[in-house]
Design a protein around this motif. Structure first.
Motif, mmCIF file in Angstrom:
data_model
loop_
_atom_site.group_PDB
_atom_site.id
_atom_site.type_symbol
_atom_site.label_atom_id
_atom_site.label_comp_id
_atom_site.label_asym_id
_atom_site.label_seq_id
_atom_site.Cartn_x
_atom_site.Cartn_y
_atom_site.Cartn_z
ATOM 1 N N GLN A 12 0.826 -1.206 0.000
ATOM 2 C CA GLN A 12 0.000 0.000 0.000
ATOM 3 C C GLN A 12 0.864 1.261 0.000
ATOM 4 O O GLN A 12 0.531 2.263 -0.637
ATOM 5 C CB GLN A 12 -0.929 0.035 1.225
ATOM 6 C CG GLN A 12 -1.937 -1.069 1.259
ATOM 7 C CD GLN A 12 -1.418 -2.334 1.973
ATOM 8 O OE1 GLN A 12 -0.228 -2.638 1.977
ATOM 9 N NE2 GLN A 12 -2.323 -3.070 2.548
ATOM 10 N N ALA A 57 2.172 1.745 -3.527
ATOM 11 C CA ALA A 57 1.099 2.201 -4.420
ATOM 12 C C ALA A 57 0.859 3.698 -4.275
ATOM 13 O O ALA A 57 0.639 4.403 -5.267
ATOM 14 C CB ALA A 57 -0.183 1.426 -4.141
ATOM 15 N N SER A 70 -2.493 1.573 -9.593
ATOM 16 C CA SER A 70 -3.563 0.913 -8.863
ATOM 17 C C SER A 70 -2.976 -0.281 -8.112
ATOM 18 O O SER A 70 -1.889 -0.779 -8.449
ATOM 19 C CB SER A 70 -4.649 0.428 -9.831
ATOM 20 O OG SER A 70 -4.154 -0.648 -10.611
ATOM 21 N N GLN A 71 -3.690 -0.746 -7.116
ATOM 22 C CA GLN A 71 -3.238 -1.891 -6.327
ATOM 23 C C GLN A 71 -3.030 -3.118 -7.222
ATOM 24 O O GLN A 71 -2.037 -3.829 -7.085
ATOM 25 C CB GLN A 71 -4.273 -2.188 -5.236
ATOM 26 C CG GLN A 71 -3.803 -3.146 -4.180
ATOM 27 C CD GLN A 71 -3.017 -2.472 -3.083
ATOM 28 O OE1 GLN A 71 -3.153 -1.277 -2.879
ATOM 29 N NE2 GLN A 71 -2.210 -3.227 -2.390
ATOM 30 N N SER A 117 0.480 -4.945 -8.008
ATOM 31 C CA SER A 117 0.654 -6.365 -7.662
ATOM 32 C C SER A 117 1.239 -7.143 -8.836
ATOM 33 O O SER A 117 2.136 -7.974 -8.657
ATOM 34 C CB SER A 117 -0.670 -6.984 -7.233
ATOM 35 O OG SER A 117 -1.063 -6.458 -5.993
#
Length: 137
Positions: A63, A66, A72-73, A77
């Protein structure tokens, strides 16, 4: 009208910023491609390397990354998954919160970052000092 001119100047400045960002991002992607990276990959490595400089074996929560790299998450990822597959970063469960995941550079990631950092910084220096860039007013 003066307010219309001021508004148009503001819009033109915004569009200049967007154009500079797009040109710079394209140039970064082009030069980093030869090292197996794109601009976003390098941003993550750079963030992790800067954190490590402050406290040795620093790791960031996903987080936190990011928030700093403006992805975006889910995109982050996937990016971290690619970097991990390439042996550049490693993920581990967060000791203080088992739901969290921490990401840290590996020795290979630190070495690649060290090799590529001057290339990235040279692109930034060149692109951000172009004579057609008006800079902040």
């Amino acid at each position: 009208m003066a307010s219309d001119r001021a508004e148009q100047t503001l819009v033109e400045q915004w569009r200049d910023i967007l154009a500079l960002h797009a040109r710079t991002q394209c140039e970064l992607d082009r030069v980093l491609h030869g090292h197996g990276l794109c601009g976003s990959d390098f941003e993550v490595l750079d963030l992790l390397a800067q954190g490590a400089a402050a406290d040795g074996e620093c790791a960031f929560r996903v987080q936190e990354i990011a928030e700093r790299v403006h992805l975006s998450q889910s995109a982050l990822s996937r990016l971290i998954g690619r970097l991990e597959k390439d042996g550049l970063v490693e993920r581990a469960m967060c000791a203080e919160d088992r739901r969290g995941v921490r990401v840290a550079l590996t020795a290979k990631g630190r070495a690649l970052h060290g090799d590529v950092r001057p290339v990235q910084r040279a692109v930034l220096a060149r692109m951000l000092t172009e004579t057609d860039w008006p800079g902040p007013s």
